[in-house]
Design an enzyme around this catalytic site. Sequence first.
Site, mmCIF file in Angstrom:
data_model
loop_
_atom_site.group_PDB
_atom_site.id
_atom_site.type_symbol
_atom_site.label_atom_id
_atom_site.label_comp_id
_atom_site.label_asym_id
_atom_site.label_seq_id
_atom_site.Cartn_x
_atom_site.Cartn_y
_atom_site.Cartn_z
ATOM 1 C CG HIS A 138 -11.654 -32.477 -0.423
ATOM 2 N ND1 HIS A 138 -11.274 -32.735 -1.710
ATOM 3 C CD2 HIS A 138 -11.425 -33.616 0.282
ATOM 4 C CE1 HIS A 138 -10.841 -33.982 -1.795
ATOM 5 N NE2 HIS A 138 -10.915 -34.531 -0.609
ATOM 6 C CD GLU A 181 -12.670 -27.836 -3.289
ATOM 7 O OE1 GLU A 181 -13.364 -28.811 -3.653
ATOM 8 O OE2 GLU A 181 -11.468 -27.932 -2.972
ATOM 9 C CG ASP A 216 -7.505 -28.658 -0.965
ATOM 10 O OD1 ASP A 216 -7.341 -28.814 0.257
ATOM 11 O OD2 ASP A 216 -8.321 -29.299 -1.634
#
Length: 593
Positions: free
Chosen positions: A168, A29, A173
């Site tokens: 997310h 991220e 993920d």
Amino acid sequence: MTAAHGVQGTLDELGTPLAEVTFVVVDLETTGGSPSESAITEIGAVKVRGGAELGDFGTLVDPGGPVPPFITALTGITTAMVTAAPRMDSVLPAFLEFARGCVLVAHNAPFDIGFLKAACTEGGYAWPAFPVVDTVDLARRVLTKDEVPNCKLGTLARYFRAATEPTHRALADARATVDVLHGLIERLGSFGVTSLEELRGFAKAPTSEQRRKRHLADEVPSAPGVYLFEDDAGEVLYVGKSGDLRSRVRSYFTGSETRWRVREMVGLAERVRPIVCATGLEAEVRELRLIAAHKPRYNRRSKFPERALWLKLTVEPFPRLSVVREARADGASYLGPMGSRRQAEEARAALHEAVPLRQCTQRLTLRLIERGRARTCALAELGRCGAPCDGRESPDAYGVHAETARSVMEGDVRPVVAAAQVRIDRLASELRYEEAAAQRDRLAAFVRAAARGQRLAALARLPQLVAAKPAFDGGWELSVVRYGRLAAAGTIPPNAHPRPYVDALIATAETVFPPAGGAPGGVALGDGPSGGATAEEMECVLRWMDAPGVRLVEVDGDWTCPAHGAEGLRRWIDNAYAPVEPDERRRSGRPLR
């Protein structure tokens, strides 16, 4: 007669069986989409072999600055969450050790691997030679449109019934990508893919359509220019440019072309139409014009030049700043063009901080004010507006503010810069670095928009400009530019006298009429011979003219930018965004120097 004996291949020749490969499935991220402008906020990785999980790695990462609100809305990661997290310089060695000797897997691998490589470069680490597998590439080869509408992680996770739903967040993920990887490997068995080498080569092999249509490149010349892929009905599917048309077009039919949209386009194409150009600049400009004219479905950029945004000072008794999509010949002042609404809003905020213009959207007239029907807003009570809506500020007094804003938008940006500098210095001295960074971003958006507009307007005002650039063969590339539009392009052979070639090119150049006015500096940016050139085309011309060795042959008119304009501040702004020492990264709102 001697009988032939079969020879059994070695295990090395067969490749590494997939059941024996250790994969590290990684997900990141970040604060944005580009490693040069953004930073990692979270790393998640899962190590698997033979379908079994061997371990995981997950941590938040302090990016050294605030997390943008839209990233927080997407991921749930806030600035407060990462403030106490370890920095990338301590996280990266641990991750590299976790992944050592393994095959990296990621969904849309260029994104995650690009950030990891950038982190290695910044931290002084050599990037290990990890084999990389991209589950997006595999899915595009294995699954059909009837099975999945797209290859997003959420879509594939649902299709393969992953135990973990993508959220997310990096580790979640990564776990979802593990299940997607296992589902894809199972499907690949029907294609005879059983080894790591076959797995990596599978996504890179040309499709049957690519192999079948290689003949489309046979008649394409080896020359600079533009190429158009067309379907059987003559619709333009894709437009591109190249210094060697034949070589570039042939690459679309090989395994080096892995973009799924382009592979899909090749399946629809029935012919390739080449257009040979005299120079690289002509090819670049022709590409822009053809994309704008045909709007090919497989081109992503430059399809809609009319979608550029402008900041407009309206023409009314009490002018205000408005974000619009067109610069008209209506007597208003314009700033731009800008590529996104966010840039336009930040530029408008910077101008509002320097000039107390009203920020309400109502059309304010003297008659409306006299009758007491004008709506008032909270900004007047906060001292951020002179409140002409209730008569506290006269039309003459407000006109001074409007004239200051007009002067700023048309050339003198000093009031905005001075006001922003005072606020940035004050906030930085109070250790309010996030707010100082926000002020810096506003100023940068304003300066860049003003500099762009002033450069384009200066070029758009010139009736004619002729320039020459050294060519690789010892000759010269020639360009005739009229009102910002490339009107002709040609070449001068080595050792030839230039004057006859210059005269001939000027005589045969396209006739371009002056634009109608209305853009920065009173010049409108049009889209054809009757309206000058688009902003993108003029920027192509300016980049070409900035190249080393370019010489001005003729200039009809004055080619200048405002003495106190934004052009001279672009380097100053870029310096404010330059990388800083590791112990200073948190101070992203440091004063401009």
